[in-house]
Design a protein around this motif. Structure first.
Motif, PDB file in Angstrom:
ATOM      1  N   GLN A  57       0.790  -1.150  -0.134  1.00 16.27           N
ATOM      2  CA  GLN A  57      -0.047   0.021   0.064  1.00 16.27           C
ATOM      3  C   GLN A  57       0.855   1.262  -0.084  1.00 16.27           C
ATOM      4  N   HIS A  58       0.540   2.040  -0.940  1.00 13.03           N
ATOM      5  CA  HIS A  58       1.480   3.357  -0.979  1.00 13.03           C
ATOM      6  C   HIS A  58       1.526   4.029  -0.050  1.00 13.03           C
ATOM      7  N   GLY A  59       2.495   4.638   0.529  1.00 14.20           N
ATOM      8  CA  GLY A  59       2.608   5.552   1.744  1.00 14.20           C
ATOM      9  C   GLY A  59       2.500   4.860   2.890  1.00 14.20           C
ATOM     10  N   LEU A  60       2.746   3.486   2.836  1.00 15.33           N
ATOM     11  CA  LEU A  60       2.630   2.568   4.163  1.00 15.33           C
ATOM     12  C   LEU A  60       3.876   2.006   4.421  1.00 15.33           C
ATOM     13  N   ALA A  61       4.419   1.595   5.382  1.00 18.28           N
ATOM     14  CA  ALA A  61       5.394   0.557   5.559  1.00 18.28           C
ATOM     15  C   ALA A  61       4.916  -0.354   6.863  1.00 18.28           C
ATOM     16  N   GLN A  62       5.532  -1.421   6.832  1.00 15.31           N
ATOM     17  CA  GLN A  62       5.064  -2.251   7.864  1.00 15.31           C
ATOM     18  C   GLN A  62       6.373  -2.687   8.609  1.00 15.31           C
ATOM     19  N   MET A  63       6.711  -2.703   9.927  1.00  9.88           N
ATOM     20  CA  MET A  63       7.582  -2.996  10.650  1.00  9.88           C
ATOM     21  C   MET A  63       7.368  -4.023  11.941  1.00  9.88           C
ATOM     22  N   ASP A  64       8.242  -5.122  11.695  1.00 11.31           N
ATOM     23  CA  ASP A  64       8.134  -6.038  12.808  1.00 11.31           C
ATOM     24  C   ASP A  64       9.279  -5.814  13.834  1.00 11.31           C
ATOM     25  N   ILE A  65       8.941  -5.557  14.990  1.00 11.60           N
ATOM     26  CA  ILE A  65       9.959  -4.908  15.812  1.00 11.60           C
ATOM     27  C   ILE A  65       9.690  -5.931  17.184  1.00 11.60           C
ATOM     28  N   ALA A  66      10.911  -6.474  17.503  1.00 12.44           N
ATOM     29  CA  ALA A  66      11.140  -7.625  18.276  1.00 12.44           C
ATOM     30  C   ALA A  66      12.126  -7.323  19.514  1.00 12.44           C
ATOM     31  N   LEU A  67      11.818  -7.163  20.833  1.00 10.74           N
ATOM     32  CA  LEU A  67      12.802  -7.058  21.635  1.00 10.74           C
ATOM     33  C   LEU A  67      12.943  -8.458  22.550  1.00 10.74           C
TER      34      LEU A  67
ATOM     35  N   CYS B 240      21.459  -4.365  22.973  1.00 17.96           N
ATOM     36  CA  CYS B 240      21.288  -3.517  24.028  1.00 17.96           C
ATOM     37  C   CYS B 240      21.931  -3.881  25.180  1.00 17.96           C
ATOM     38  N   GLU B 241      22.637  -3.154  25.825  1.00 19.99           N
ATOM     39  CA  GLU B 241      23.315  -3.615  27.186  1.00 19.99           C
ATOM     40  C   GLU B 241      22.310  -3.523  28.245  1.00 19.99           C
ATOM     41  N   ARG B 242      21.350  -2.770  28.281  1.00 21.52           N
ATOM     42  CA  ARG B 242      20.544  -2.628  29.454  1.00 21.52           C
ATOM     43  C   ARG B 242      19.034  -2.408  28.774  1.00 21.52           C
ATOM     44  N   PRO B 243      18.656  -3.581  28.405  1.00 23.49           N
ATOM     45  CA  PRO B 243      17.262  -3.793  27.677  1.00 23.49           C
ATOM     46  C   PRO B 243      16.303  -3.128  28.354  1.00 23.49           C
ATOM     47  N   ALA B 244      16.367  -3.103  29.905  1.00 20.81           N
ATOM     48  CA  ALA B 244      15.429  -2.779  30.890  1.00 20.81           C
ATOM     49  C   ALA B 244      15.149  -1.365  30.736  1.00 20.81           C
ATOM     50  N   GLN B 245      16.279  -0.863  30.140  1.00 20.42           N
ATOM     51  CA  GLN B 245      16.179   0.794  30.076  1.00 20.42           C
ATOM     52  C   GLN B 245      15.456   1.386  28.641  1.00 20.42           C
ATOM     53  N   LEU B 246      15.224   0.081  27.801  1.00 19.79           N
ATOM     54  CA  LEU B 246      14.750   0.540  26.495  1.00 19.79           C
ATOM     55  C   LEU B 246      13.200   0.711  26.739  1.00 19.79           C
ATOM     56  N   ARG B 247      12.734   1.969  26.893  1.00 19.44           N
ATOM     57  CA  ARG B 247      11.441   2.041  27.051  1.00 19.44           C
ATOM     58  C   ARG B 247      10.529   2.369  25.762  1.00 19.44           C
ATOM     59  N   GLN B 248      11.388   2.784  24.819  1.00 20.96           N
ATOM     60  CA  GLN B 248      10.828   3.151  23.405  1.00 20.96           C
ATOM     61  C   GLN B 248      11.683   3.230  22.445  1.00 20.96           C
TER      62      GLN B 248
ATOM     63  N   PRO C 208       8.723  -7.307  25.898  1.00 21.59           N
ATOM     64  CA  PRO C 208       8.382  -7.684  27.255  1.00 21.59           C
ATOM     65  C   PRO C 208       6.866  -7.334  27.726  1.00 21.59           C
ATOM     66  N   LEU C 209       6.347  -6.457  26.850  1.00 22.82           N
ATOM     67  CA  LEU C 209       4.685  -5.966  27.029  1.00 22.82           C
ATOM     68  C   LEU C 209       4.050  -7.106  26.546  1.00 22.82           C
TER      69      LEU C 209
ATOM     70  N   ARG D 170       5.210   8.542  17.010  1.00 18.32           N
ATOM     71  CA  ARG D 170       6.224   7.696  16.166  1.00 18.32           C
ATOM     72  C   ARG D 170       7.221   6.878  17.196  1.00 18.32           C
ATOM     73  N   ALA D 171       6.699   6.849  18.367  1.00 19.59           N
ATOM     74  CA  ALA D 171       7.433   6.170  19.630  1.00 19.59           C
ATOM     75  C   ALA D 171       6.713   4.883  19.606  1.00 19.59           C
ATOM     76  N   VAL D 172       7.532   3.663  19.612  1.00 21.02           N
ATOM     77  CA  VAL D 172       7.000   2.422  19.719  1.00 21.02           C
ATOM     78  C   VAL D 172       7.369   2.251  21.301  1.00 21.02           C
ATOM     79  N   LYS D 173       6.311   1.673  22.077  1.00 24.51           N
ATOM     80  CA  LYS D 173       6.335   1.490  23.439  1.00 24.51           C
ATOM     81  C   LYS D 173       6.951  -0.026  23.569  1.00 24.51           C
ATOM     82  N   LEU D 174       7.828  -0.138  24.385  1.00 25.25           N
ATOM     83  CA  LEU D 174       8.872  -1.649  24.577  1.00 25.25           C
ATOM     84  C   LEU D 174       8.769  -1.772  26.031  1.00 25.25           C
ATOM     85  N   GLN D 175       8.616  -0.848  26.990  1.00 23.04           N
ATOM     86  CA  GLN D 175       8.266  -1.109  28.422  1.00 23.04           C
ATOM     87  C   GLN D 175       7.190  -0.234  29.001  1.00 23.04           C
ATOM     88  N   ARG D 176       6.787  -0.900  30.224  1.00 26.11           N
ATOM     89  CA  ARG D 176       5.834  -0.043  31.071  1.00 26.11           C
ATOM     90  C   ARG D 176       6.568   1.470  31.672  1.00 26.11           C
TER      91      ARG D 176
END
Ligand SMILES: [Zn+2]
Length: 173
Positions: free
Chosen positions: A23-33, A124-132, A154-155, A167-173
């Motif tokens: 779909q033009h104008g769109l991108a898909q991202m699979d994000i995994a931590l 990432c050395e400290r993935p627990a600090q990766l909030r977004q 983790p979520l 445009r911020a992907v949430k990764l932690q609470r």
């Protein structure tokens, strides 16, 4: 019977093969931590990133295609992680047979559309600090209007739609 098979053959096909979800104008991202590893797999119509999706036909298009591939292979600033997590990029793979003219005609045969695929790996050395994860693609690629993100971490699993200032992907609470 002859006319029936004729009608079936003449019916427009809606099978788009590898361009499913294209779909033009769109991108898909699979994000995994997963533990210390953050991976981002991107699938986007070339149109979303480049404004055209055929093999370059002149010097100007060739320059733009080369610039795009170079930008995506050195993605500084396209992804922003929390400094405290201390993430570094360890791999960036970008594939676009149409732009690299390795398979001239092969991909373009699918009703003129073409995708680009990229995969980024961060440690990432400290993935627990990766909030977004900030996805800073909209300024870089003006044709891109929306990113559909599928996130696993983790979520648990969730979907997020990114656009404009969101445009911020949430990764932690
Ligand atoms: Zn297309």
């Amino acid at each position: 019977m002859l006319s029936l098979s004729h009608a079936v053959a003449a019916a427009p096909t809606h099978s788009h093969g590898s361009t499913a979800g294209h779909q033009h104008g769109l991108a898909q991202m699979d994000i995994a931590l997963e533990q210390k590893q953050l991976t981002v797999s991107v699938q986007a119509p070339l149109e979303s990133l480049l404004g055209f999706e055929h093999a370059p036909r002149n010097d100007r298009e060739r320059q733009r295609a080369d610039a795009l591939l170079k930008r995506l292979r050195q993605p500084e600033g396209l992804f922003v992680t929390d400094a405290a997590a201390n993430c570094r990029l360890t791999a960036a793979e970008v594939q676009s047979p149409t732009l690299e003219k390795k398979e001239k005609g092969a991909q373009a045969a699918v009703d003129g559309h073409a995708d680009l695929e990229a995969r980024y790996t961060f440690q990432c050395e400290r993935p627990a600090q990766l909030r977004q994860l900030q996805v800073e693609w909209f300024n870089a690629f003006p044709q891109l209007r929306r990113v559909d993100a599928q996130v696993v971490g983790p979520l648990g699993q969730h979907k997020q739609v990114l656009r404009g200032l969101s445009r911020a992907v949430k990764l932690q609470r």
